[in-house]
Enzyme design. Sequence first.
Site, PDB file in Angstrom:
ATOM      1  N   VAL A  79      42.924  30.329  43.830  1.00 59.19           N
ATOM      2  CA  VAL A  79      43.377  31.979  43.569  1.00 59.19           C
ATOM      3  C   VAL A  79      42.792  32.965  44.288  1.00 59.19           C
ATOM      4  CG1 VAL A  79      42.840  33.306  41.621  1.00 59.19           C
ATOM      5  CG2 VAL A  79      43.528  30.895  41.037  1.00 59.19           C
ATOM      6  N   ILE A  80      41.393  32.954  44.739  1.00 59.86           N
ATOM      7  CA  ILE A  80      40.899  33.747  45.593  1.00 59.86           C
ATOM      8  C   ILE A  80      41.466  34.122  46.885  1.00 59.86           C
ATOM      9  CG2 ILE A  80      38.892  34.656  46.534  1.00 59.86           C
ATOM     10  CD1 ILE A  80      37.191  33.418  44.335  1.00 59.86           C
ATOM     11  N   HIS A 119      64.028  43.820  23.066  1.00 63.52           N
ATOM     12  CA  HIS A 119      65.134  43.797  24.399  1.00 63.52           C
ATOM     13  C   HIS A 119      65.090  45.424  24.813  1.00 63.52           C
ATOM     14  CE1 HIS A 119      68.619  42.761  26.546  1.00 63.52           C
ATOM     15  NE2 HIS A 119      69.238  43.728  26.147  1.00 63.52           N
ATOM     16  N   CYS A 138      32.286  39.447  38.862  1.00 65.93           N
ATOM     17  CA  CYS A 138      33.525  39.716  38.042  1.00 65.93           C
ATOM     18  C   CYS A 138      33.745  41.370  38.556  1.00 65.93           C
ATOM     19  CB  CYS A 138      33.929  39.714  36.796  1.00 65.93           C
ATOM     20  SG  CYS A 138      35.248  40.476  36.011  1.00 65.93           S
ATOM     21  N   GLY A 176      35.688  28.144  46.911  1.00 65.29           N
ATOM     22  CA  GLY A 176      35.246  27.993  45.537  1.00 65.29           C
ATOM     23  C   GLY A 176      33.787  28.516  45.403  1.00 65.29           C
ATOM     24  N   ARG A 177      33.230  28.531  44.117  1.00 64.55           N
ATOM     25  CA  ARG A 177      31.777  29.067  43.988  1.00 64.55           C
ATOM     26  C   ARG A 177      31.009  27.737  43.167  1.00 64.55           C
ATOM     27  NH1 ARG A 177      31.676  34.519  44.760  1.00 64.55           N
ATOM     28  NH2 ARG A 177      29.671  34.562  43.540  1.00 64.55           N
TER      29      ARG A 177
END
Length: 584
Positions: free
Chosen positions: A288-289, A546, A151, A371-372
């Site tokens: 995502v990556i 707002h 990370c 992926g990992r």
Amino acid sequence: MATELTMPKNDMDMEEGTIVKWLKNVGDKVEKGEMFMEIETDKTSMEIESPAAGVLLAQFYQGGDVVPVNTVMGYVGEAGEKVPEQAAKGDAPAAEEPKAEAAASVAEKKENEYDVAVIGGGPAGYVAAIRAAQLGGKVIIFEKDTVGGTCLNRGCIPTKTYLKTAEYIHHIEAAASRGIVVNAEHSVDMPKVVAYKDKVVKQLTGGVGSLLKGNGVKLVSGEASLEDATTVACDGKTYKADKIILCGGSKAIRIPIPGVDHKDVMTSDEILAMTEVPERLGIIGGGVIGCEMASAFSAFGSKVTIVEAMDRVVSMLDKDISAEVDKTLKKGGASVNCGRKVLEIKDNGGHPVIVTDNGEFEVDKVLLSIGRAADLGCLGKLADQIKTERGKIVVDDTMKTSVDNIYACGDINGRIMLAHSAFKMGEVAAENAVKGTAVKCDLSYVPSCLYLSPEAASVGLTEEKAKEAHPEGVRIGKFNMAANGRSVASGETTGFIKVIADNKYGQILGVHMVGGVASEMIAEAVALMQMEITVNEVAESIIHAHPSYSEAFAEACADCLGMCIHQPPKKRNKTISNSFLKCL
């Protein structure tokens, strides 16, 4: 030995709890995990699970009593077992006293003996080590590289640093439309981009090191593995520990295809050290990556080509998010090619060529982003004893493995491979390891975020999964950010917020959003879903500032009810249940 039933500390500010009632009487049989008491705090009321099975042996307090946290309220154990006498109520131990007792046990440990040993200093590992130390344990942590794990060093933080740089570029390009005159063309100095990223990483990893030191955690650099169930081996030395927490993290996957070892093929680990902007960057994998790297390097000036085997990018997210991300990537100049299976990577005059079942793509660099996989190297001599499935360590909800005193957290157990879920798993494992409890790690509402421009975020069920789980029907509310005042003023009108609710009661099942600060806005949805707040309560009882982006969330909840104010009305669903209407 009888097990203590203590008043739990359920949040940072909790100092005491009130016993509402016992759900069991002395002599009653109690199962592990069974609710034995109802308590009330200044924030909520809840039922408490028994940490062990047996018979309720003693009750030291009764309904209405106010009890300090960590105070023993009773015992559960074998029938007829003797238990310690109750201290006078005025003498009930303060919350910090158990720490003192644990600290005394620390002093009794020999030099290389510990209460808790943690292998891996990533998000799960360093959090587990610090929490175990906070609870009074003597703790040691092993890290083969730099604390912070994937990370901080090669994932979340460096990637987001690049994406923030890309965001600056987008702002510069849009400046003229807001009346800002930019006289010179911009360019990217990639060595400086990398240097800034490295500075951010160093600051944060240094901070983690300081936190470990400040909490008295011993940090050992080196590759550690299990020698046996209570022994960790590292660089020729062995260390004993009563409890061990495995946080070995994960490693990038390399697909087994011809040409994958080409000199210009990188994983997500290597691309963040690249000091040049490739003219043509091919990305295999639209997760995502892959999408985040595509967004960053498109802004830096690369011609990006994404090749994805699934029929859409970020296919794990809601289909509406996938569609919006696809538009965003293409708007940024990337070529997105879904439904393409990569067969090989061949060479053409020194340049890699991605060969698929439907076309070829010649590029200058290739990023493998598929992926990992869990890194199981820390299992060592217990590799055949600790249960694994599909390359991941099997754990129960308390994070315990098949070996009683060993826990596993974060990417290594594969439950949810995100840093924030790893944080929570590490905390839970540490508490159970030090206190001997069986607290469960609730990962029901873990948000997923995608840091593009605009951002995307999601929590809970997708529309497809919600309809499968609720055949009686669901309600879907949607609000476009183009109708949100803050978004229009900020020039960030792309995106939406989509809320999926149970058709019977209005329970929020899923929230999916694309917008300027989606990664921040999703936190409200997570909190409300955890508290089981309904869409009608959000729409009618919660006032949002707002102008703010978060107003769109309330509008989407109102749209579930057919009551959205700031977009054209839609017909009320005639199939809405009577029980849901009563909620209004």
